[in-house]
Design an enzyme around this catalytic site. Structure first.
Site, PDB file in Angstrom:
ATOM      1  N   LYS A 242      70.873 118.322  30.287  1.00 48.16           N
ATOM      2  CA  LYS A 242      71.849 119.239  30.424  1.00 48.16           C
ATOM      3  C   LYS A 242      72.113 119.539  31.867  1.00 48.16           C
ATOM      4  O   LYS A 242      71.146 119.531  32.681  1.00 48.16           O
ATOM      5  CB  LYS A 242      71.905 120.682  29.800  1.00 48.16           C
ATOM      6  CG  LYS A 242      73.220 121.039  29.450  1.00 48.16           C
ATOM      7  CD  LYS A 242      73.869 120.700  28.024  1.00 48.16           C
ATOM      8  CE  LYS A 242      75.066 121.291  27.698  1.00 48.16           C
ATOM      9  NZ  LYS A 242      75.667 120.970  26.362  1.00 48.16           N
TER      10      LYS A 242
ATOM     11  N   VAL B 138      86.379 123.345  20.407  1.00 47.77           N
ATOM     12  CA  VAL B 138      85.658 123.286  18.820  1.00 47.77           C
ATOM     13  C   VAL B 138      86.384 124.188  18.114  1.00 47.77           C
ATOM     14  O   VAL B 138      86.422 123.970  16.911  1.00 47.77           O
ATOM     15  CB  VAL B 138      84.111 123.637  19.155  1.00 47.77           C
ATOM     16  CG1 VAL B 138      83.480 123.581  17.667  1.00 47.77           C
ATOM     17  CG2 VAL B 138      83.447 122.457  20.193  1.00 47.77           C
TER      18      VAL B 138
END
Ligand code: NAD
Length: 364
Positions: free
Chosen positions: A90, A194
């Site tokens: 990440k 989302v």
């Protein structure tokens, strides 16, 4: 040459990285574009470390470091549980994406990603978009989620949201003996990518939605798309009486302060790292009789979608694999009950079993 002064923070960073068993940590800095980023590679046992790049206004470097180390570890488990041949990584860019982000900053960041030779592959996350993946892609091949017109798989958020919806249905099955969400009340925290797509699925199944966001334009957008949602204030999100709390903003929202105030039966959402302390807070939820659908299990749809870009399969196939997150979630929830462990622990054990067996094969 400037004077060198050993920094306690630097030492802490290295010790934290070793404690969490990370393979590599890279600090990227470019004065001209203002780029300050950290790339963390947690594991490459199952494959290259794939994970999004987040751009956020961290209060300081220590906060950014903590975030990137935790997020990258989560990616390792996410890929493993989803059955993908990927490791975990990440990146975080320190800055305000609404103010500091420029195409040149993204291109420069792409140069740093390129130098990792494919050990780290990036994608979008909070504060970055598929357009940004396009800029990064001008400097490196190791980027996914680029715009469709450039041969990429586009925005992963609809697939992530669909997976969260499937995982939520599995949790409903466990709680109420039926996966039907019709008539259930769901509190969605974060009306971003989302949160918005998830709201669409829930509304089409007849759920009642309460939604909040810290930015007015995000609220306006979800209201325009789904006028039937009820808007609540971000402060009131934790003590809403509802069936399901769906964290779809940032991490660590399940903590000492919030868990005692929750009045829901299920926590299932898209945000990464929802538990502030994975052992303590997973246990606190279980003790309160709240079913926690582990974040890295149910939000794997986006990763499955960007993986399709590397493996060359279609969005339909990605959706098919994402549909299967229902079965995987239910299996983990059942396993937790059978073993008397938290649902988070059951999910981590599932991931570690796969990683460890691959590591054994590699050394045999
Ligand atoms: P996004 O930036 O589009 O949306 C996040 C929203 O949360 C923003 O609208 C933001 O204003 C809001 N927000 C931030 N703090 C808040 C708070 N305290 N209360 C209410 N709202 C708040 O991001 P996204 O792509 O929708 O991702 C949401 C979460 O899901 C993140 O944690 C991300 O890491 C995770 N996730 C996303 C994907 C994906 O495919 N996009 C995949 C896996 C995990």
């Amino acid at each position: 040459m400037s004077n060198y002064k050993p920094s306690e923070n630097g030492a802490q960073a290295l010790s934290l990285m070793e404690q969490m068993n990370h393979e590599q940590l890279v600090h990227c800095f470019d004065a001209k574009t203002g780029l300050r980023a950290l790339i963390a590679i947690h594991s490459t046992v199952l494959g290259p470390a794939l994970g999004g790049t987040r751009m956020w206004m961290y209060a300081n470097e220590a906060e950014a470091l903590h975030d990137v180390l935790r997020l990258s570890e989560g990616m390792t488990y996410k890929a493993a549980v989803a059955g993908l041949d990927l490791g975990g990584g990440k990146a975080v860019i320190i800055g305000d994406s609404r103010r500091d982000k420029t195409p040149d900053l993204m291109r420069k960041y792409g140069e740093f990603v390129e130098r990792l030779n494919g050990n780290y592959i990036t994608a979008e996350d909070v504060g970055t978009s598929k357009a940004d993946m396009g800029f990064i892609g001008e400097r490196t091949r190791h980027v996914t989620g680029r715009p469709e017109q450039d041969g990429g798989s586009g925005d992963p958020s609809p697939v992530t949201a669909y997976g969260v919806y499937r995982g939520m249905k599995a949790a409903a099955m466990k709680a109420w003996g039926t996966p039907d969400l019709g008539g259930r009340t769901v509190v969605v925290q974060g009306a971003g990518n989302v949160g918005r797509y998830l709201s669409g699925h829930l509304l089409s199944e007849g759920a009642q939605l309460r939604v909040c966001d810290v930015f007015d334009d995000q609220i306006e957008r979800i209201r325009a798309e789904h006028p039937q949602v009820q808007v609540i204030s971000p402060d009131s999100v934790y003590n809403q009486e509802a069936d399901i709390y769906a964290p779809c903003a940032l991490g660590a929202t399940l903590n000492d302060q919030t868990i005692p105030t929750l009045r829901c039966r299920i926590v299932a959402g898209g945000a990464n790292n929802q538990l502030a302390d994975v052992s303590l807070h997973a246990k606190m939820l279980a003790d309160r009789g709240i079913i926690y659908a582990p974040d890295f299990v149910i939000n794997a749809g986006g990763l499955i979608n960007v993986y399709s870009e590397i493996k060359g399969y279609t969005r339909d196939e990605a959706m098919e694999r994402t549909t299967a997150l229902y079965d995987q979630t239910l299996k983990i929830l059942e396993m937790a009950e059978q073993l008397g462990v938290t649902t988070h622990e059951a999910a981590v054990r599932t991931a570690r079993t796969r990683i460890d067996s691959r590591a054994v094969l590699a050394t045999a």
